[in-house]
Write a protein that holds these residues in place. Structure first.
Motif, PDB file in Angstrom:
ATOM      1  N   GLY A 130       5.535  29.672   2.732  1.00  0.00           N
ATOM      2  CA  GLY A 130       4.091  29.852   2.933  1.00  0.00           C
ATOM      3  C   GLY A 130       3.574  30.898   1.965  1.00  0.00           C
ATOM      4  O   GLY A 130       4.301  31.357   1.075  1.00  0.00           O
ATOM      5  N   GLN A 131       2.302  31.259   2.122  1.00  0.00           N
ATOM      6  CA  GLN A 131       1.668  32.203   1.189  1.00  0.00           C
ATOM      7  C   GLN A 131       1.878  33.629   1.704  1.00  0.00           C
ATOM      8  O   GLN A 131       1.061  34.144   2.480  1.00  0.00           O
ATOM      9  N   GLY A 190      -9.909  36.087  -4.855  1.00  0.00           N
ATOM     10  CA  GLY A 190      -8.799  36.497  -5.692  1.00  0.00           C
ATOM     11  C   GLY A 190      -7.458  35.976  -5.253  1.00  0.00           C
ATOM     12  O   GLY A 190      -6.436  36.333  -5.811  1.00  0.00           O
ATOM     13  N   GLY A 191      -7.410  35.108  -4.277  1.00  0.00           N
ATOM     14  CA  GLY A 191      -6.090  34.664  -3.869  1.00  0.00           C
ATOM     15  C   GLY A 191      -6.061  33.212  -3.471  1.00  0.00           C
ATOM     16  O   GLY A 191      -7.091  32.565  -3.402  1.00  0.00           O
ATOM     17  N   PRO A 192      -4.868  32.709  -3.194  1.00  0.00           N
ATOM     18  CA  PRO A 192      -4.741  31.330  -2.733  1.00  0.00           C
ATOM     19  C   PRO A 192      -5.138  31.218  -1.262  1.00  0.00           C
ATOM     20  O   PRO A 192      -5.433  32.212  -0.620  1.00  0.00           O
ATOM     21  N   GLY A 193      -5.123  30.016  -0.720  1.00  0.00           N
ATOM     22  CA  GLY A 193      -5.430  29.831   0.690  1.00  0.00           C
ATOM     23  C   GLY A 193      -4.174  29.804   1.531  1.00  0.00           C
ATOM     24  O   GLY A 193      -3.061  29.912   1.023  1.00  0.00           O
ATOM     25  N   SER A 194      -4.385  29.702   2.831  1.00  0.00           N
ATOM     26  CA  SER A 194      -3.263  29.589   3.751  1.00  0.00           C
ATOM     27  C   SER A 194      -3.777  28.948   5.042  1.00  0.00           C
ATOM     28  O   SER A 194      -4.765  29.420   5.595  1.00  0.00           O
ATOM     29  N   ASN A 217      -7.905  28.571   8.848  1.00  0.00           N
ATOM     30  CA  ASN A 217      -7.994  28.985   7.444  1.00  0.00           C
ATOM     31  C   ASN A 217      -7.861  30.509   7.419  1.00  0.00           C
ATOM     32  O   ASN A 217      -8.842  31.212   7.661  1.00  0.00           O
ATOM     33  N   LEU A 218      -6.654  30.985   7.158  1.00  0.00           N
ATOM     34  CA  LEU A 218      -6.486  32.454   7.121  1.00  0.00           C
ATOM     35  C   LEU A 218      -7.448  33.051   6.111  1.00  0.00           C
ATOM     36  O   LEU A 218      -7.961  34.153   6.302  1.00  0.00           O
ATOM     37  N   HIS A 219      -7.700  32.307   5.001  1.00  0.00           N
ATOM     38  CA  HIS A 219      -8.555  32.820   3.929  1.00  0.00           C
ATOM     39  C   HIS A 219     -10.036  32.792   4.305  1.00  0.00           C
ATOM     40  O   HIS A 219     -10.878  33.068   3.462  1.00  0.00           O
ATOM     41  N   ALA A 227      -0.548  25.391   2.899  1.00  0.00           N
ATOM     42  CA  ALA A 227      -1.091  26.243   1.845  1.00  0.00           C
ATOM     43  C   ALA A 227      -2.617  26.305   1.805  1.00  0.00           C
ATOM     44  O   ALA A 227      -3.180  26.986   0.952  1.00  0.00           O
ATOM     45  N   ALA A 228      -3.299  25.596   2.685  1.00  0.00           N
ATOM     46  CA  ALA A 228      -4.767  25.624   2.706  1.00  0.00           C
ATOM     47  C   ALA A 228      -5.226  24.880   3.939  1.00  0.00           C
ATOM     48  O   ALA A 228      -4.396  24.283   4.647  1.00  0.00           O
ATOM     49  N   GLY A 229      -6.526  24.892   4.183  1.00  0.00           N
ATOM     50  CA  GLY A 229      -7.049  24.184   5.342  1.00  0.00           C
ATOM     51  C   GLY A 229      -6.726  22.698   5.285  1.00  0.00           C
ATOM     52  O   GLY A 229      -6.211  22.113   6.243  1.00  0.00           O
TER      53      GLY A 229
END
Ligand code: PLP
Length: 526
Positions: A361-362, A305-309, A293-295, A162-164
């Motif tokens: 996943g996100q 404006g969104g969560p991480g991935s 880090n997709l974000h 869900a995040a790095g």
């Protein structure tokens, strides 16, 4: 006249007063309004909605129903609308202006991403729906997985993190499971002293001892010091490339060879992938496993404006130890392998350690990342990396005579300065950052990486135009000049023009007040 006031030269000649000395009667500052909490605004009996009278009913709560009011603020609709509009205007975001936060890749989030992410077939589905009804969504995940493995040259990917930092944990758990499967539990993870704090934290969370590797005066890992630490108790290394100093680890192949020679794995922190996407495939550099880090690289930045991935790409050797779930193609279409039983039924002898999180996943991030990739194409992604590096070098080149670059030579995606240009001025890195707020700029990342004294890490990303960087550069040059000219008060008291003045950051971090508590009515304790 300031660098930018030409556009406003029609303003009448009026008496000049130092704006920072003005206190207003209302508490507002110009059209920047002081905003109370919504709980402080209510006045009892007011409402924005008319509820019909409650019809007679028989309570089935057995006397457990709420006895008193629950303390919601009572407001009219216009009050609520204004409150939330004003609160929304207090956000500084990449949509408001240049956001030079190094190590965060605060790039523009294309509106096309948002359009696609809002398509009902993608936004209105539920993770518990039968898989036959969400084949399109599974195809999005599968296609994104394909492009992530293609871009990195690593054949497998765990999409769910869900995040790095969560990706790092996934990677370390995968490495640990792989060692343990060979009956070779190891104890140490090597981490360069320039690493992001999440790297050593992750290794410790996974039960490893962190063995720090020093950096050379040129900001890169000390290969000889690394080799001296290697033995068969080392489980792996966590190395960021380009590293947190904004530099390419140019001995990365030698690092990989040395690590592999003792049977350890090479984990790469891929948070800075934006600088090399489309240019080089990490798998070709000897990396075994890496989070993305997709974000950052693929838009929707933090604060966007969104969560991480944080999907984790990995080698074929590590793939059997990857977490669940993953997608397989069967005769009836795409299918999620979610449990050990699914794995056994699919004849997959994987030795996964299980799930890292609920569901898959996100999804919203997957859609945005894929939309970003497909709208850029391979040539566009390559240009992203080249423009990001060019922009950072433009900032570095135009500031290096007035600020102090931490290392000589060009940089990758971010320009790093130390605080030696502020020596004897009475101005610190933090003061300098706060003065930037008065100038309408979000500060760059400060005091990171830790190995650089008073670090200032600036990452313009490819999103910035030459014009926007020029205003930033002219402003920073002028501020550096003010500091050297002895105008310390401009910095040490900053920000002067923000809605709030300087906060006690230690108190805000250590004892934050996160819950509103009503003031006790007068005499309540008597
Ligand atoms: C180099 C590096 N590694 C890891 C992370 C952690 O990523 P996340 O914030 O998505 O958990 C960051 C975040 O800024 C980073 O810059």
């Amino acid at each position: 006249m300031s660098a930018r006031s030409k556009a406003h030269s029609a303003v009448r000649d009026v008496p000049q007063v130092d704006a920072s000395t003005i206190t207003t009667h209302s508490g507002h500052r110009g059209l920047q309004m002081l905003e109370p909490l919504i709980f402080e605004m209510g006045s009892s009996g007011r409402t924005g909605v008319d509820f019909p009278p409650v019809p007679k009913f028989e309570s089935k709560l057995g006397g457990l129903g709420r006895q008193g009011a629950i303390g919601l603020p009572a407001l009219s609709e216009p009050q609520v609308v204004r409150h939330y509009v004003r609160v929304s205007q207090k956000n500084f975001a990449i949509d408001s202006g240049l956001y030079p936060l190094g190590s965060c890749t605060m790039k523009h989030n294309p509106r096309l991403n948002e359009k696609v992410a809002r398509l009902p077939g993608l936004s209105d589905i539920h993770p518990l729906q039968p898989q036959s009804t969400v084949q399109g969504a599974l195809e999005v995940i599968d296609t994104l997985a394909h492009w992530l493995t293609t871009l990195t040259g690593l054949p497998a990917v765990a999409m769910s993190p869900a995040a790095g930092a969560h990706g790092e944990l996934t990677g370390m758990m995968t490495i640990r499971t792989a060692h343990e499967a060979r009956g070779d539990a190891r104890k140490r993870i090597l981490v360069p002293d320039s690493a992001h704090g999440t790297n050593p934290a992750t290794a410790v969370l996974c039960g490893y001892a962190v063995d720090p590797v020093p950096s050379l005066p040129n900001g890169r890992i000390d290969l000889e010091a690394l080799k001296a630490k290697l033995d068969d108790d080392v489980a792996g290394i966590m190395l960021t490339n380009p590293n947190t100093c904004g530099l390419f680890e140019n001995q990365i192949i030698e690092v990989a060879e040395a690590i592999h020679a003792v049977g350890a794995y090479f984990y790469c922190d891929g948070a800075n992938f934006n600088a090399i996407v489309g240019k080089v495939r990490p798998g070709d550099l000897g990396i075994d496993i890496m989070h993305l880090n997709l974000h950052k690289t693929f838009s929707t930045p933090h604060g966007g404006g969104g969560p991480g991935s944080g999907p984790v790409v990995m080698s074929a050797e590590l793939a059997p130890f990857a977490p669940l779930p993953y997608i397989v193609k069967g005769p009836d279409g795409l299918r999620l392998i979610e449990t050990e039983a699914d794995q056994a039924a699919a004849g997959d002898g994987g030795q996964s350690y299980g799930r890292m999180r609920s569901f898959h996943g996100q999804m919203g991030m997957f859609v945005r990342a894929l939309a970003y990739m497909m709208s850029h194409g391979s040539d566009g992604l390559l240009q992203v990396a080249e423009d990001a590096v060019l922009n950072a070098n433009y900032v570095l080149a135009r500031l290096k005579d007035v600020m102090s670059p931490a290392y000589p030579g060009p940089c990758m995606h971010e320009a790093l300065f130390d605080d030696s240009f502020l020596k004897d001025t009475g101005v610190t890195t933090l003061d300098f950052a706060k003065a930037m707020i008065d100038e309408g700029f979000h500060p760059m990342t400060v005091y990171f990486p830790l190995i650089v004294h008073g670090a200032m890490l600036t990452e313009p990303t490819e999103s910035e135009s030459k014009e926007s960087m020029d205003v930033f550069i002219v402003t920073l040059r002028a501020l550096a000049g003010d500091a050297k000219a002895g105008d310390a008060a401009r910095f040490t008291g900053a920000p002067y023009l923000a809605p709030l003045r300087r906060l006690d950051e230690t108190r805000a971090a250590r004892s934050p007040r996160l819950r509103w508590t009503p003031e006790a009515p007068a005499g309540a304790n008597e």
